[in-house]
Design an enzyme around this catalytic site. Structure first.
Site, mmCIF file in Angstrom:
data_model
loop_
_atom_site.group_PDB
_atom_site.id
_atom_site.type_symbol
_atom_site.label_atom_id
_atom_site.label_comp_id
_atom_site.label_asym_id
_atom_site.label_seq_id
_atom_site.Cartn_x
_atom_site.Cartn_y
_atom_site.Cartn_z
ATOM 1 N N CYS A 103 -5.686 1.194 5.760
ATOM 2 C CA CYS A 103 -6.167 -0.092 6.252
ATOM 3 C C CYS A 103 -5.531 -0.369 7.621
ATOM 4 O O CYS A 103 -4.633 0.350 8.066
ATOM 5 C CB CYS A 103 -5.808 -1.207 5.257
ATOM 6 S SG CYS A 103 -4.046 -1.628 5.235
ATOM 7 N N HIS A 117 0.820 -1.212 0.000
ATOM 8 C CA HIS A 117 0.000 0.000 0.000
ATOM 9 C C HIS A 117 0.855 1.263 0.000
ATOM 10 O O HIS A 117 2.023 1.241 0.399
ATOM 11 C CB HIS A 117 -0.940 0.003 1.199
ATOM 12 C CG HIS A 117 -2.051 -0.991 1.067
ATOM 13 N ND1 HIS A 117 -2.977 -1.191 2.054
ATOM 14 C CD2 HIS A 117 -2.392 -1.846 0.057
ATOM 15 C CE1 HIS A 117 -3.849 -2.120 1.664
ATOM 16 N NE2 HIS A 117 -3.505 -2.533 0.454
ATOM 17 N N CYS A 159 -1.651 -0.870 7.455
ATOM 18 C CA CYS A 159 -0.933 0.399 7.299
ATOM 19 C C CYS A 159 -1.033 1.237 8.568
ATOM 20 O O CYS A 159 -0.088 1.945 8.924
ATOM 21 C CB CYS A 159 -1.445 1.170 6.081
ATOM 22 S SG CYS A 159 -0.931 0.397 4.527
ATOM 23 N N GLU A 164 0.875 3.965 1.824
ATOM 24 C CA GLU A 164 1.372 4.449 3.115
ATOM 25 C C GLU A 164 2.639 3.696 3.521
ATOM 26 O O GLU A 164 3.626 4.299 3.939
ATOM 27 C CB GLU A 164 0.316 4.276 4.214
ATOM 28 C CG GLU A 164 -1.011 4.908 3.912
ATOM 29 C CD GLU A 164 -2.009 3.956 3.237
ATOM 30 O OE1 GLU A 164 -1.668 3.328 2.210
ATOM 31 O OE2 GLU A 164 -3.139 3.858 3.735
#
Length: 173
Positions: free
Chosen positions: A117, A91, A120, A93
């Site tokens: 999420c 992801h 993250c 991040e």
């Protein structure tokens, strides 16, 4: 020569542009622009980490780890786990956190186009990021979204919905 008179005021020069973008517009724009690098056919997410004095420290977007070809790994959303992107994609991040090479991210702010999420959220907390500004919360209320928010609240990470000005910003390349 300076006369030493401290009571003299410095007058601002006329003509300064007044329609420049705010820091929030700038950093969220960078996050969205970063997300445009993603090759994911469904969801393009970008992130931008900023210091306390408004300096960009790192950026990331959702994609496969270095060395994992986006031509050979799957982009599908449905099917067996190993036939979907979910087992392989990093992801935005986490990519922004891992891309940073300058030391500590303690006290920084993260701008991201989609609310983080739960996985993250863990990385954000562990990295010392103190504020998350997000553009979309399209998974609001789902169990993993609730888990993210619960962890942020427990760890003292502030999360703020980005409120855009409604201004359209175009970039010609």
């Amino acid at each position: 020569m300076n006369s030493g008179n401290q009571s003299e005021k410095i007058r601002p020069r006329a003509g300064k542009r007044k329609d420049y973008i705010s820091w929030d517009e700038y950093f969220m724009g960078v996050a969205h622009l970063s997300g445009m690098r993603s090759k994911d056919p469904n969801t393009q997410v970008g992130a931008c980490i900023v210091s306390m004095d408004n300096k960009i420290l790192s950026m990331g977007y959702n994609g496969f780890p270095c060395g994992c070809s986006d031509d050979t790994f799957p982009w599908e959303r449905d099917g067996d786990t190993l036939d979907t992107k979910y087992a392989f994609v990093t992801h935005s991040e986490l990519n922004a956190i891992l891309n940073y090479r300058g030391g500590s991210l303690e006290g920084t702010k993260l701008y991201v186009s989609l609310f983080p999420c739960n996985e993250c959220a863990k990385a954000i907390i562990q990295a010392g990021i103190r504020t998350v500004v997000y553009a979309s919360d399209k998974y609001e209320g789902t169990p993993l979204n609730v888990a993210s928010k619960r962890m942020f609240e427990a760890a003292g990470v502030e999360y703020i919905a980005y409120r855009g000005s409604g201004r359209k910003i175009e970039i010609e390349v």
